[in-house]
Design a protein around this motif. Sequence first.
Motif, PDB file in Angstrom:
ATOM      1  N   CYS A  50      38.799  86.624  70.435  1.00  0.00           N
ATOM      2  CA  CYS A  50      38.719  86.769  68.978  1.00  0.00           C
ATOM      3  C   CYS A  50      38.219  85.468  68.345  1.00  0.00           C
ATOM      4  CB  CYS A  50      40.080  87.146  68.394  1.00  0.00           C
ATOM      5  SG  CYS A  50      40.659  88.775  68.899  1.00  0.00           S
ATOM      6  N   TYR A  53      34.490  85.087  68.893  1.00  0.00           N
ATOM      7  CA  TYR A  53      33.715  85.960  68.023  1.00  0.00           C
ATOM      8  C   TYR A  53      33.778  85.539  66.556  1.00  0.00           C
ATOM      9  CZ  TYR A  53      33.155  89.450  71.757  1.00  0.00           C
ATOM     10  OH  TYR A  53      32.816  90.109  72.906  1.00  0.00           O
ATOM     11  N   LYS A  54      34.934  85.084  66.074  1.00  0.00           N
ATOM     12  CA  LYS A  54      35.107  84.842  64.639  1.00  0.00           C
ATOM     13  C   LYS A  54      35.125  83.373  64.238  1.00  0.00           C
ATOM     14  CE  LYS A  54      37.085  89.088  63.146  1.00  0.00           C
ATOM     15  NZ  LYS A  54      37.405  89.616  61.868  1.00  0.00           N
ATOM     16  N   ALA A  79      29.551  83.974  73.730  1.00  0.00           N
ATOM     17  CA  ALA A  79      29.868  84.675  72.479  1.00  0.00           C
ATOM     18  C   ALA A  79      29.894  83.702  71.304  1.00  0.00           C
ATOM     19  CB  ALA A  79      31.210  85.391  72.598  1.00  0.00           C
ATOM     20  N   GLY A  83      27.388  83.463  67.960  1.00  0.00           N
ATOM     21  CA  GLY A  83      27.900  83.382  66.595  1.00  0.00           C
ATOM     22  C   GLY A  83      27.292  82.239  65.809  1.00  0.00           C
ATOM     23  N   ASP A 151      29.409  94.742  71.582  1.00  0.00           N
ATOM     24  CA  ASP A 151      30.627  94.141  72.147  1.00  0.00           C
ATOM     25  C   ASP A 151      31.612  93.750  71.056  1.00  0.00           C
ATOM     26  OD1 ASP A 151      29.778  94.459  74.730  1.00  0.00           O
ATOM     27  OD2 ASP A 151      29.036  92.411  74.939  1.00  0.00           O
ATOM     28  N   ARG A 152      31.119  93.151  70.003  1.00  0.00           N
ATOM     29  CA  ARG A 152      31.986  92.739  68.893  1.00  0.00           C
ATOM     30  C   ARG A 152      32.579  93.954  68.182  1.00  0.00           C
ATOM     31  NH1 ARG A 152      30.712  87.202  67.181  1.00  0.00           N
ATOM     32  NH2 ARG A 152      29.159  86.434  68.631  1.00  0.00           N
ATOM     33  N   HIS A 155      35.268  95.380  70.402  1.00  0.00           N
ATOM     34  CA  HIS A 155      36.420  94.473  70.492  1.00  0.00           C
ATOM     35  C   HIS A 155      37.322  94.597  69.267  1.00  0.00           C
ATOM     36  CE1 HIS A 155      38.685  90.910  71.673  1.00  0.00           C
ATOM     37  NE2 HIS A 155      38.650  90.571  70.400  1.00  0.00           N
TER      38      HIS A 155
END
Length: 172
Positions: A50, A53-54, A79, A83, A151-152, A155
């Motif tokens: 997470c 990704y974020k 990942a 981003g 993928d995101r 997820h």
Amino acid sequence: MAHVFELAPTGRSKCRGCGRAIARAELRFGERLPNPFADGDMTVWFHPACAAYKRPEPMLQALGETTDNVTDRERLELAARDGLAHPRLVRIDGAERAPSGQAKCRHCHEPIERGSWRIRLAFHEEGRFSAGGFVHLDCRKAYFETDDVLDRLLHFSPDLTESERAELARAC
């Protein structure tokens, strides 16, 4: 303010990225931020995926500084770098079917038809994520400047059934 990787001592903390509990003895990522309510710092916890990704910048910084063995390090780095290369990707908060036809796409400003796939967006502000609207699934390439979002989406959409996941994958 060094960010940290550690095993969760209890199962009480929640991931700021997905909102789900971080299980006891599971690896977690802690982003250190200035505490807006008092002196000192605060730590906000994420599942490593997470965070990649974020919160790609703090994740890459922590991966570069840690000597600990981090599970799936290469996948996390990839990942996080995606981003950084495509800054709007960090806004992805999952996919869902539009329950009504009231929401408008943040890219094309057209209404999102009831029952069609839409991408939820969330913005990070002052250590918190806040809802930021929606994007048509068909507007993803133009809005995110890449087509590699599946993928995101999967997820951050854990409540989708297997058939819905397969349908979303076909739609992408």
